[in-house]
Write a protein that holds these residues in place. Structure first.
Motif, PDB file in Angstrom:
ATOM      1  N   GLU A  84       0.833  -1.208   0.000  1.00  0.00           N
ATOM      2  CA  GLU A  84       0.000   0.000   0.000  1.00  0.00           C
ATOM      3  C   GLU A  84       0.866   1.256   0.000  1.00  0.00           C
ATOM      4  O   GLU A  84       0.552   2.238  -0.697  1.00  0.00           O
TER       5      GLU A  84
ATOM      6  N   GLN B 257       0.737   4.142  -2.935  1.00  0.00           N
ATOM      7  CA  GLN B 257       0.466   5.551  -2.642  1.00  0.00           C
ATOM      8  C   GLN B 257       1.623   6.442  -3.065  1.00  0.00           C
ATOM      9  O   GLN B 257       1.413   7.534  -3.617  1.00  0.00           O
ATOM     10  N   GLU B 258       2.845   5.961  -2.812  1.00  0.00           N
ATOM     11  CA  GLU B 258       4.023   6.743  -3.202  1.00  0.00           C
ATOM     12  C   GLU B 258       4.073   6.964  -4.710  1.00  0.00           C
ATOM     13  O   GLU B 258       4.431   8.048  -5.178  1.00  0.00           O
TER      14      GLU B 258
ATOM     15  N   ASP C 246      -3.741   4.041  -9.000  1.00  0.00           N
ATOM     16  CA  ASP C 246      -5.164   3.878  -8.715  1.00  0.00           C
ATOM     17  C   ASP C 246      -5.455   2.388  -8.607  1.00  0.00           C
ATOM     18  O   ASP C 246      -4.776   1.556  -9.207  1.00  0.00           O
TER      19      ASP C 246
END
Length: 428
Positions: A165, A169-170, A174
């Motif tokens: 995760e 995110q980094e 999507d």
């Protein structure tokens, strides 16, 4: 742990096994999205493929499919879409449907990469522990295993969901969120939301539970190596087990050996209750009994002092080869015809043809009185269900030989040095 730090280990893990094509199981969720991006970086010069299974369980299912189509187009990955109709809305029904799709789509030497991670492994251990699983079940998901003639790989088992995760995110990825993952109605979700967080508040639960599965898998491998050695001493073929030989094994090891034989031959895992029933039905029956039981498409049967595992029934129409030298794979066994000059076997004849025996014919084995094929099969210990598929050689309407059992009078090689044929038949 960064994205780039995962690329090399993933590549090394995958290239350790030969691959004709590499597929990613792509649901559109966070884990499979990260895996697809990693694979695209790890194999930039190879074509990649993805498989998306649309279960149709959620109203968003078509949106997830469209997302996967866009992502694969962006990464130049060929995507295969499969829509399935489920027998129920259960997790198990969805899983079974997915794996049926994978098995039907993949070919020999293909690889399928799944995005299971360390948290999944911990959940699997707890889930199976609560179901009363044995050593195989508690060893949870293997990093690699066969799937038909293809290979299934799980290259992310050593990494936590938090790691994946953070990477997603980094890098601004999507992904799709399945709303059913928030419901504690499903057992795995309950473990994920209610149990693992409480364990993790006190211990490094996820990594420790995953480590336990590694230790149990090592124990399973050791146990199976011993069972394989013992199995070789009580079986006459992969699908035939001798009860007299099994009886020489100490009683506490007989049932585990029986379970292992069934698994090795069929891939079917027998639970404790079914094993007890099978042992009572087959090991405790009289010698002239012929019990049978269905096992996920296979049939377990007994004839005299042997147990047999019968493959799923094949089509009734069977194309038989011409009578010539060679090895021939038939639906119910392997036929071998080899040249011979040792004075045994059948002489060559142009008008000989193969047929399936049944039991209505008769012949006169060389040097013996006339017998029906039924009597010959009984004397040879051939189980009743194998007889109708047993190859016989005909000269017109006359039986010239029964494969692997006898050559009939008038068709045998008459002297040393004359070229003839030895016939062998190994039924499945």
């Amino acid at each position: 742990m960064t994205f780039s730090a995962l690329i090399s280990p993933l590549r090394e893990f995958c290239v350790a096994y030969p691959a004709r094509r590499r597929f990613i199981a792509l649901s559109g969720g966070l884990d499979s999205v990260v895996l697809l991006h990693l694979a695209a970086q790890a194999f930039p010069d190879e074509p990649l493929y993805a498989i998306h299974v649309n279960h149709g369980l959620q109203v968003e299912a078509d949106q997830w499919q469209a997302f996967c189509e866009r992502l694969c187009a962006q990464l130049n990955v060929q995507l295969f879409i499969h829509r399935v109709v489920l027998a129920s809305s259960s997790e198990q029904a969805a899983r079974d449907a997915r794996y049926d799709v994978f098995a039907s789509h993949l070919e020999k030497h293909d690889q399928l990469l799944l995005a299971h991670h360390q948290n999944d492994q911990a959940e699997t251990l707890l889930f199976r522990l609560m179901r009363g699983a044995g050593l195989r079940g508690l060893s949870a998901m293997a990093p690699h295993r066969r799937l038909g003639e293809a290979l299934l790989l799980r290259p992310l088992l050593g990494y936590s969901r938090q790691t994946l995760e953070a990477i997603a995110q980094e890098r601004g990825y999507d992904w799709c969120e399945d709303p059913s993952n928030r419901s504690d109605t499903y057992a795995r979700n309950y473990l994920r939301h209610q149990i693992l967080p409480r364990l993790s508040a006190r211990w490094s639960a996820v990594s420790q539970l995953a480590h336990v599965t590694d230790l149990l898998r090592d124990d399973l491998y050791l146990l199976e190596s011993y069972l394989d050695d013992e199995l070789a001493r009580v079986t006459t073929s992969a699908e035939q087990l001798n009860l007299d030989l099994l009886g020489n094994v100490p009683e506490p090891r007989q049932r585990p050996l029986l379970r292992h034989w069934i698994y090795r031959a069929t891939g079917v895992l027998i639970n404790a209750k079914d094993l007890t029933d099978i042992a009572h039905m087959f090991l405790g029956s009289k010698g002239d009994a012929q019990p049978q039981r269905q096992l996920a498409g296979w049939a377990l049967r007994r004839y005299r002092q042997n147990l047999y595992l019968l493959r799923p029934e094949t089509p009734s129409h069977i194309s038989l080869p011409v009578f010539t030298e060679g090895q021939f794979q038939l639906p119910h066994g392997e036929l071998e015809v080899a040249r011979s000059t040792d004075g045994l076997g059948i002489r060559s004849a142009e008008n000989l043809t193969w047929a399936l025996a049944g039991e209505g014919r008769s012949c006169r084995p060389a040097g013996r009185p006339n017998k029906t094929l039924k009597k010959l099969f009984q004397e040879a210990g051939v189980p009743p269900w194998q007889r109708r598929h047993w190859p016989v050689l005909l000269d017109g309407e006359h039986v010239a030989a029964v494969a692997g059992i006898c050559v009939c009078d008038g068709y045998q090689i008459s002297e040393q040095g004359i070229v003839g044929f030895q016939i062998k038949w190994q039924p499945f």
